[in-house]
Design a protein around this motif. Structure first.
Motif, PDB file in Angstrom:
ATOM      1  N   ASN A  55       0.823  -1.211   0.000  1.00 31.72           N
ATOM      2  CA  ASN A  55       0.000   0.000   0.000  1.00 31.72           C
ATOM      3  C   ASN A  55       0.865   1.272   0.000  1.00 31.72           C
ATOM      4  OD1 ASN A  55      -2.346   1.514  -0.029  1.00 31.72           O
ATOM      5  ND2 ASN A  55      -2.505   1.565   2.196  1.00 31.72           N
ATOM      6  N   LEU A  56       1.693   1.408  -1.037  1.00 33.58           N
ATOM      7  CA  LEU A  56       2.621   2.529  -1.126  1.00 33.58           C
ATOM      8  C   LEU A  56       1.962   3.828  -1.607  1.00 33.58           C
ATOM      9  CD1 LEU A  56       5.739   0.686  -2.621  1.00 33.58           C
ATOM     10  CD2 LEU A  56       5.179   1.131  -0.224  1.00 33.58           C
ATOM     11  N   ARG A  57       0.699   3.763  -1.982  1.00 31.56           N
ATOM     12  CA  ARG A  57      -0.075   4.945  -2.407  1.00 31.56           C
ATOM     13  C   ARG A  57       0.578   5.675  -3.585  1.00 31.56           C
ATOM     14  NH1 ARG A  57       0.883   5.887   2.720  1.00 31.56           N
ATOM     15  NH2 ARG A  57       1.459   8.076   2.418  1.00 31.56           N
ATOM     16  N   ILE A  58       1.021   4.918  -4.566  1.00 32.82           N
ATOM     17  CA  ILE A  58       1.645   5.492  -5.761  1.00 32.82           C
ATOM     18  C   ILE A  58       0.568   6.155  -6.611  1.00 32.82           C
ATOM     19  CG2 ILE A  58       2.782   4.864  -7.931  1.00 32.82           C
ATOM     20  CD1 ILE A  58       4.201   2.658  -6.111  1.00 32.82           C
ATOM     21  N   GLY A  59       0.819   7.425  -6.988  1.00 31.79           N
ATOM     22  CA  GLY A  59      -0.173   8.174  -7.751  1.00 31.79           C
ATOM     23  C   GLY A  59       0.135   8.289  -9.231  1.00 31.79           C
ATOM     24  N   VAL A  60       1.389   8.007  -9.619  1.00 30.85           N
ATOM     25  CA  VAL A  60       1.771   8.071 -11.028  1.00 30.85           C
ATOM     26  C   VAL A  60       2.992   7.172 -11.231  1.00 30.85           C
ATOM     27  CG1 VAL A  60       3.273  10.105 -10.715  1.00 30.85           C
ATOM     28  CG2 VAL A  60       2.266   9.638 -12.982  1.00 30.85           C
ATOM     29  N   ILE A  61       3.049   6.551 -12.402  1.00 30.98           N
ATOM     30  CA  ILE A  61       4.212   5.754 -12.799  1.00 30.98           C
ATOM     31  C   ILE A  61       4.888   6.504 -13.940  1.00 30.98           C
ATOM     32  CG2 ILE A  61       5.024   3.570 -13.776  1.00 30.98           C
ATOM     33  CD1 ILE A  61       2.549   2.244 -12.461  1.00 30.98           C
ATOM     34  N   VAL A  62       6.187   6.752 -13.803  1.00 31.43           N
ATOM     35  CA  VAL A  62       6.968   7.414 -14.847  1.00 31.43           C
ATOM     36  C   VAL A  62       7.970   6.395 -15.366  1.00 31.43           C
ATOM     37  CG1 VAL A  62       8.518   9.330 -15.390  1.00 31.43           C
ATOM     38  CG2 VAL A  62       6.681   9.647 -13.708  1.00 31.43           C
ATOM     39  N   THR A  63       8.087   6.297 -16.679  1.00 35.35           N
ATOM     40  CA  THR A  63       8.981   5.301 -17.250  1.00 35.35           C
ATOM     41  C   THR A  63       9.711   5.867 -18.463  1.00 35.35           C
ATOM     42  OG1 THR A  63       9.125   3.062 -18.184  1.00 35.35           O
ATOM     43  CG2 THR A  63       7.135   4.307 -18.696  1.00 35.35           C
ATOM     44  N   GLY A  64      10.861   5.284 -18.743  1.00 34.21           N
ATOM     45  CA  GLY A  64      11.550   5.617 -19.983  1.00 34.21           C
ATOM     46  C   GLY A  64      10.739   5.107 -21.168  1.00 34.21           C
ATOM     47  N   SER A  65      11.251   5.339 -22.376  1.00 35.59           N
ATOM     48  CA  SER A  65      10.503   4.964 -23.577  1.00 35.59           C
ATOM     49  C   SER A  65      10.884   3.589 -24.125  1.00 35.59           C
ATOM     50  CB  SER A  65      10.699   6.021 -24.663  1.00 35.59           C
ATOM     51  OG  SER A  65      12.070   6.108 -25.035  1.00 35.59           O
ATOM     52  N   LEU A  66      11.843   2.910 -23.494  1.00 33.34           N
ATOM     53  CA  LEU A  66      12.257   1.592 -23.988  1.00 33.34           C
ATOM     54  C   LEU A  66      11.175   0.544 -23.727  1.00 33.34           C
ATOM     55  CD1 LEU A  66      15.945   1.655 -22.711  1.00 33.34           C
ATOM     56  CD2 LEU A  66      15.126   2.125 -25.037  1.00 33.34           C
ATOM     57  N   ILE A  67      11.089  -0.423 -24.621  1.00 35.29           N
ATOM     58  CA  ILE A  67      10.052  -1.460 -24.526  1.00 35.29           C
ATOM     59  C   ILE A  67      10.078  -2.141 -23.163  1.00 35.29           C
ATOM     60  CG2 ILE A  67       9.321  -3.710 -25.438  1.00 35.29           C
ATOM     61  CD1 ILE A  67      10.329  -2.743 -28.206  1.00 35.29           C
ATOM     62  N   ARG A  68      11.264  -2.513 -22.669  1.00 36.45           N
ATOM     63  CA  ARG A  68      11.360  -3.272 -21.422  1.00 36.45           C
ATOM     64  C   ARG A  68      10.821  -2.489 -20.225  1.00 36.45           C
ATOM     65  NH1 ARG A  68      16.619  -2.392 -23.429  1.00 36.45           N
ATOM     66  NH2 ARG A  68      18.044  -1.181 -22.145  1.00 36.45           N
ATOM     67  N   THR A  69      11.052  -1.156 -20.217  1.00 38.53           N
ATOM     68  CA  THR A  69      10.553  -0.370 -19.091  1.00 38.53           C
ATOM     69  C   THR A  69       9.054  -0.090 -19.241  1.00 38.53           C
ATOM     70  OG1 THR A  69      11.226   1.751 -20.091  1.00 38.53           O
ATOM     71  CG2 THR A  69      12.806   0.658 -18.629  1.00 38.53           C
ATOM     72  N   ARG A  70       8.602   0.136 -20.480  1.00 35.41           N
ATOM     73  CA  ARG A  70       7.171   0.376 -20.703  1.00 35.41           C
ATOM     74  C   ARG A  70       6.350  -0.879 -20.383  1.00 35.41           C
ATOM     75  NH1 ARG A  70       5.892   1.332 -25.889  1.00 35.41           N
ATOM     76  NH2 ARG A  70       7.963   0.959 -26.709  1.00 35.41           N
ATOM     77  N   GLN A  71       6.878  -2.064 -20.748  1.00 31.64           N
ATOM     78  CA  GLN A  71       6.179  -3.318 -20.408  1.00 31.64           C
ATOM     79  C   GLN A  71       6.063  -3.480 -18.893  1.00 31.64           C
ATOM     80  OE1 GLN A  71       8.750  -6.022 -22.817  1.00 31.64           O
ATOM     81  NE2 GLN A  71       6.816  -7.051 -23.238  1.00 31.64           N
TER      82      GLN A  71
END
Length: 196
Positions: A55-71
């Motif tokens: 229950n970390l209460r994450i409000g947004v996920i930010v990721t690089g544009s590479l396939i592995r990070t987006r997946q």
């Protein structure tokens, strides 16, 4: 170079699930855009279930544009009731040029000595890029962001926030960076919540 926070914040960092070069112990830089292996998808799912349980209460996920990070980000978002995802290419892994698909052991000492890979990205340029990504993250810091990226980004992020040791992060691992002020100085507390 140190990132100066204007207020306390907590940022979670996740290294993407395993790719084939990761699995074989080979270099996989930001100029090698490969998908996760099935086991990497499983790692991302199991980590997402742990994050949900914590229950970390994450409000947004930010990721690089590479396939592995987006997946990885997409799998985590799905488990966390579709937390919104923002793409930030500044958080892509360091470009490793001719060192891609070479055994990690062959180049580890060269990387620690800050040698630039032939056809790759200099350490200082990579650090400046991640720092710019961190600046772009400022508007999201009140939302307890989860940043999904690669090992090198996690290492540089730790240094920028004030960490003193060379951080190692395994595939599918989460790290909590808590930045605060103590008697006017910025202090960093680093935790690995899934190991507690």
């Amino acid at each position: 170079m140190t990132y100066q926070a204007d207020r306390p914040f907590t940022l979670y960092f996740v290294r993407h699930g395993v790719t084939e070069p990761n699995f074989r112990g080979y270099r996989c830089g930001g100029d090698l855009d490969l998908p996760l292996m099935d086991i990497g998808c499983d790692q991302a799912y199991l980590l997402a279930k742990q994050i949900e349980k914590m229950n970390l209460r994450i409000g947004v996920i930010v990721t690089g544009s590479l396939i592995r990070t987006r997946q990885t980000a997409s799998i985590i978002s799905g488990v966390l009731a579709n937390v919104p995802i923002e793409i930030e290419p500044l958080f892509n892994e360091r470009r490793l040029g001719q060192w891609n698909n070479r055994p990690i052991a062959e180049t580890e000492e060269l990387l620690k000595a800050r040698v630039t890979p032939p056809g790759g990205e200099a350490e200082d340029d990579f650090t400046r890029r991640v720092s710019a990504g961190l600046d772009n993250l400022r508007p999201h810091l009140d939302r307890r962001p989860l940043l999904v990226s690669s090992k090198g980004v996690g290492r540089v992020l730790n240094a920028l926030l004030g960490g003193t040791e060379r951080m190692q992060i395994g595939n599918g691992e989460i790290v909590e960076f808590a930045v605060a002020r103590d008697q006017g100085a910025q202090v960093l507390r680093v935790a690995r919540p899934h190991q507690g």
